[in-house]
Design a protein around this motif. Structure first.
Motif, PDB file in Angstrom:
ATOM      1  N   THR A  27     -30.058  21.637  25.164  1.00 37.56           N
ATOM      2  CA  THR A  27     -30.143  22.428  26.387  1.00 37.56           C
ATOM      3  C   THR A  27     -28.853  23.218  26.595  1.00 37.56           C
ATOM      4  OG1 THR A  27     -31.648  20.820  27.379  1.00 37.56           O
ATOM      5  CG2 THR A  27     -30.486  22.313  28.893  1.00 37.56           C
ATOM      6  N   ALA A  28     -27.716  22.570  26.401  1.00 34.47           N
ATOM      7  CA  ALA A  28     -26.421  23.251  26.530  1.00 34.47           C
ATOM      8  C   ALA A  28     -26.264  24.324  25.458  1.00 34.47           C
ATOM      9  CB  ALA A  28     -25.290  22.234  26.446  1.00 34.47           C
ATOM     10  N   GLU A  29     -26.791  24.065  24.271  1.00 34.58           N
ATOM     11  CA  GLU A  29     -26.711  25.059  23.187  1.00 34.58           C
ATOM     12  C   GLU A  29     -27.518  26.311  23.541  1.00 34.58           C
ATOM     13  OE1 GLU A  29     -26.920  25.017  18.381  1.00 34.58           O
ATOM     14  OE2 GLU A  29     -28.594  24.042  19.427  1.00 34.58           O
ATOM     15  N   ARG A  30     -28.689  26.132  24.134  1.00 32.29           N
ATOM     16  CA  ARG A  30     -29.499  27.289  24.543  1.00 32.29           C
ATOM     17  C   ARG A  30     -28.780  28.129  25.578  1.00 32.29           C
ATOM     18  NH1 ARG A  30     -33.731  23.479  24.313  1.00 32.29           N
ATOM     19  NH2 ARG A  30     -33.763  23.272  26.558  1.00 32.29           N
ATOM     20  N   ARG A  31     -27.880  27.524  26.328  1.00 29.53           N
ATOM     21  CA  ARG A  31     -27.110  28.249  27.344  1.00 29.53           C
ATOM     22  C   ARG A  31     -25.751  28.723  26.800  1.00 29.53           C
ATOM     23  NH1 ARG A  31     -30.638  25.044  29.602  1.00 29.53           N
ATOM     24  NH2 ARG A  31     -31.478  25.444  31.666  1.00 29.53           N
ATOM     25  N   CYS A  32     -25.562  28.557  25.493  1.00 27.39           N
ATOM     26  CA  CYS A  32     -24.343  28.991  24.786  1.00 27.39           C
ATOM     27  C   CYS A  32     -23.085  28.281  25.276  1.00 27.39           C
ATOM     28  CB  CYS A  32     -24.173  30.504  24.881  1.00 27.39           C
ATOM     29  SG  CYS A  32     -25.550  31.419  24.170  1.00 27.39           S
ATOM     30  N   LEU A  33     -23.225  27.036  25.746  1.00 27.90           N
ATOM     31  CA  LEU A  33     -22.078  26.254  26.208  1.00 27.90           C
ATOM     32  C   LEU A  33     -21.490  25.412  25.085  1.00 27.90           C
ATOM     33  CD1 LEU A  33     -23.554  25.094  29.632  1.00 27.90           C
ATOM     34  CD2 LEU A  33     -22.044  27.048  29.180  1.00 27.90           C
ATOM     35  N   VAL A  34     -22.306  25.064  24.109  1.00 32.05           N
ATOM     36  CA  VAL A  34     -21.882  24.310  22.933  1.00 32.05           C
ATOM     37  C   VAL A  34     -22.564  24.920  21.715  1.00 32.05           C
ATOM     38  CG1 VAL A  34     -21.589  22.146  24.231  1.00 32.05           C
ATOM     39  CG2 VAL A  34     -23.739  22.592  23.036  1.00 32.05           C
ATOM     40  N   TYR A  35     -22.073  24.564  20.549  1.00 28.90           N
ATOM     41  CA  TYR A  35     -22.767  24.926  19.321  1.00 28.90           C
ATOM     42  C   TYR A  35     -22.631  23.796  18.325  1.00 28.90           C
ATOM     43  CZ  TYR A  35     -18.369  26.142  16.969  1.00 28.90           C
ATOM     44  OH  TYR A  35     -17.131  26.102  16.401  1.00 28.90           O
ATOM     45  N   SER A  36     -23.456  23.868  17.298  1.00 27.03           N
ATOM     46  CA  SER A  36     -23.502  22.813  16.291  1.00 27.03           C
ATOM     47  C   SER A  36     -22.971  23.369  14.968  1.00 27.03           C
ATOM     48  CB  SER A  36     -24.941  22.323  16.144  1.00 27.03           C
ATOM     49  OG  SER A  36     -25.012  21.257  15.248  1.00 27.03           O
ATOM     50  N   PRO A  37     -21.685  23.118  14.648  1.00 30.43           N
ATOM     51  CA  PRO A  37     -21.120  23.661  13.407  1.00 30.43           C
ATOM     52  C   PRO A  37     -21.705  23.008  12.156  1.00 30.43           C
ATOM     53  CG  PRO A  37     -19.524  22.240  14.495  1.00 30.43           C
ATOM     54  CD  PRO A  37     -20.708  22.359  15.420  1.00 30.43           C
ATOM     55  N   THR A  38     -22.138  21.779  12.266  1.00 31.93           N
ATOM     56  CA  THR A  38     -22.821  21.073  11.178  1.00 31.93           C
ATOM     57  C   THR A  38     -23.944  20.258  11.800  1.00 31.93           C
ATOM     58  OG1 THR A  38     -21.361  19.136  11.306  1.00 31.93           O
ATOM     59  CG2 THR A  38     -20.703  20.880   9.780  1.00 31.93           C
ATOM     60  N   ALA A  39     -24.830  19.778  10.973  1.00 32.78           N
ATOM     61  CA  ALA A  39     -25.972  19.013  11.492  1.00 32.78           C
ATOM     62  C   ALA A  39     -25.512  17.832  12.339  1.00 32.78           C
ATOM     63  CB  ALA A  39     -26.826  18.505  10.330  1.00 32.78           C
ATOM     64  N   THR A  77     -23.641  17.608  14.925  1.00 30.66           N
ATOM     65  CA  THR A  77     -22.280  17.646  15.463  1.00 30.66           C
ATOM     66  C   THR A  77     -22.207  18.776  16.481  1.00 30.66           C
ATOM     67  OG1 THR A  77     -21.390  16.863  13.360  1.00 30.66           O
ATOM     68  CG2 THR A  77     -19.839  17.884  14.871  1.00 30.66           C
ATOM     69  N   TRP A  78     -21.513  18.515  17.576  1.00 29.19           N
ATOM     70  CA  TRP A  78     -21.449  19.479  18.671  1.00 29.19           C
ATOM     71  C   TRP A  78     -20.005  19.771  19.041  1.00 29.19           C
ATOM     72  CZ3 TRP A  78     -26.122  21.362  19.648  1.00 29.19           C
ATOM     73  CH2 TRP A  78     -27.223  20.578  19.313  1.00 29.19           C
ATOM     74  N   THR A  79     -19.748  21.009  19.436  1.00 30.95           N
ATOM     75  CA  THR A  79     -18.433  21.393  19.941  1.00 30.95           C
ATOM     76  C   THR A  79     -18.609  22.428  21.042  1.00 30.95           C
ATOM     77  OG1 THR A  79     -16.190  21.981  19.276  1.00 30.95           O
ATOM     78  CG2 THR A  79     -17.969  23.240  18.262  1.00 30.95           C
ATOM     79  N   ILE A  80     -17.617  22.560  21.891  1.00 30.74           N
ATOM     80  CA  ILE A  80     -17.694  23.451  23.034  1.00 30.74           C
ATOM     81  C   ILE A  80     -17.417  24.893  22.605  1.00 30.74           C
ATOM     82  CG2 ILE A  80     -15.275  23.113  23.687  1.00 30.74           C
ATOM     83  CD1 ILE A  80     -16.234  23.111  26.654  1.00 30.74           C
ATOM     84  N   THR A  81     -18.049  25.849  23.269  1.00 28.11           N
ATOM     85  CA  THR A  81     -17.812  27.270  23.022  1.00 28.11           C
ATOM     86  C   THR A  81     -16.832  27.799  24.073  1.00 28.11           C
ATOM     87  OG1 THR A  81     -19.604  27.958  24.483  1.00 28.11           O
ATOM     88  CG2 THR A  81     -20.168  27.605  22.150  1.00 28.11           C
ATOM     89  N   GLU A  82     -16.406  29.025  23.885  1.00 28.83           N
ATOM     90  CA  GLU A  82     -15.532  29.645  24.881  1.00 28.83           C
ATOM     91  C   GLU A  82     -16.266  29.765  26.219  1.00 28.83           C
ATOM     92  OE1 GLU A  82     -12.178  30.670  26.533  1.00 28.83           O
ATOM     93  OE2 GLU A  82     -12.329  30.057  24.453  1.00 28.83           O
ATOM     94  N   ARG A  83     -17.537  30.104  26.169  1.00 28.76           N
ATOM     95  CA  ARG A  83     -18.330  30.161  27.405  1.00 28.76           C
ATOM     96  C   ARG A  83     -18.400  28.785  28.057  1.00 28.76           C
ATOM     97  NH1 ARG A  83     -24.368  32.707  28.233  1.00 28.76           N
ATOM     98  NH2 ARG A  83     -24.559  32.105  30.410  1.00 28.76           N
ATOM     99  N   GLY A  84     -18.506  27.728  27.252  1.00 32.70           N
ATOM    100  CA  GLY A  84     -18.496  26.369  27.780  1.00 32.70           C
ATOM    101  C   GLY A  84     -17.186  26.045  28.471  1.00 32.70           C
ATOM    102  N   ARG A  85     -16.071  26.501  27.875  1.00 24.33           N
ATOM    103  CA  ARG A  85     -14.755  26.280  28.502  1.00 24.33           C
ATOM    104  C   ARG A  85     -14.633  27.038  29.828  1.00 24.33           C
ATOM    105  NH1 ARG A  85     -13.386  26.356  23.055  1.00 24.33           N
ATOM    106  NH2 ARG A  85     -12.466  24.381  22.403  1.00 24.33           N
ATOM    107  N   GLU A  86     -15.137  28.265  29.839  1.00 20.47           N
ATOM    108  CA  GLU A  86     -15.110  29.053  31.082  1.00 20.47           C
ATOM    109  C   GLU A  86     -15.954  28.391  32.166  1.00 20.47           C
ATOM    110  OE1 GLU A  86     -16.487  32.859  29.761  1.00 20.47           O
ATOM    111  OE2 GLU A  86     -14.624  33.270  28.657  1.00 20.47           O
ATOM    112  N   THR A  87     -17.110  27.893  31.770  1.00 21.39           N
ATOM    113  CA  THR A  87     -17.989  27.199  32.722  1.00 21.39           C
ATOM    114  C   THR A  87     -17.318  25.934  33.235  1.00 21.39           C
ATOM    115  OG1 THR A  87     -19.947  28.069  31.626  1.00 21.39           O
ATOM    116  CG2 THR A  87     -20.244  26.093  32.989  1.00 21.39           C
ATOM    117  N   LEU A  88     -16.712  25.182  32.332  1.00 28.38           N
ATOM    118  CA  LEU A  88     -16.003  23.965  32.720  1.00 28.38           C
ATOM    119  C   LEU A  88     -14.886  24.285  33.707  1.00 28.38           C
ATOM    120  CD1 LEU A  88     -15.479  20.926  32.377  1.00 28.38           C
ATOM    121  CD2 LEU A  88     -14.074  21.501  30.383  1.00 28.38           C
ATOM    122  N   ALA A  89     -14.114  25.324  33.439  1.00 28.58           N
ATOM    123  CA  ALA A  89     -13.021  25.708  34.330  1.00 28.58           C
ATOM    124  C   ALA A  89     -13.542  26.109  35.707  1.00 28.58           C
ATOM    125  CB  ALA A  89     -12.216  26.849  33.715  1.00 28.58           C
ATOM    126  N   SER A  90     -14.636  26.852  35.743  1.00 28.30           N
ATOM    127  CA  SER A  90     -15.171  27.284  37.049  1.00 28.30           C
ATOM    128  C   SER A  90     -15.755  26.106  37.813  1.00 28.30           C
ATOM    129  CB  SER A  90     -16.199  28.395  36.891  1.00 28.30           C
ATOM    130  OG  SER A  90     -17.364  27.918  36.278  1.00 28.30           O
TER     131      SER A  90
END
Length: 83
Positions: free
Chosen positions: A50-62, A64-77
């Motif tokens: 769900t977070a990936e569909r909103r571009c907040l995280v992405y999966s660099p490998t099967a 595995t999840w990491t935060i995106t820049e948009r995720g960091r901006e959302t977290l900060a707000s």
């Protein structure tokens, strides 16, 4: 009013907490997120896709999840509103 015993509440996987953890530690697997937040792998996977569909995280490998820049901006707000 019901006299039935109340059911214990299920642990919740909160997006803000997940984003904060990913921001601090980097990439985590679905299993690691599930164990860390005491939820099922299915709940963790559902949250992350769900977070990936909103571009907040992405999966660099099967699985595995990491935060995106948009995720960091959302977290900060969201953190700004919490304070």
């Amino acid at each position: 009013m019901s006299n039935s015993p109340s059911r214990p509440s299920k642990p919740k996987l909160e997006l803000v907490r997940v984003l904060a953890v990913l921001d601090q530690v980097g990439a985590l697997t679905t299993g690691a997120l599930a164990r860390g937040f005491s939820v099922s792998d299915h709940q963790a996977h559902t949250m992350m896709t769900t977070a990936e569909r909103r571009c907040l995280v992405y999966s660099p490998t099967a699985d595995t999840w990491t935060i995106t820049e948009r995720g960091r901006e959302t977290l900060a707000s969201l953190s700004h509103f919490a304070n």
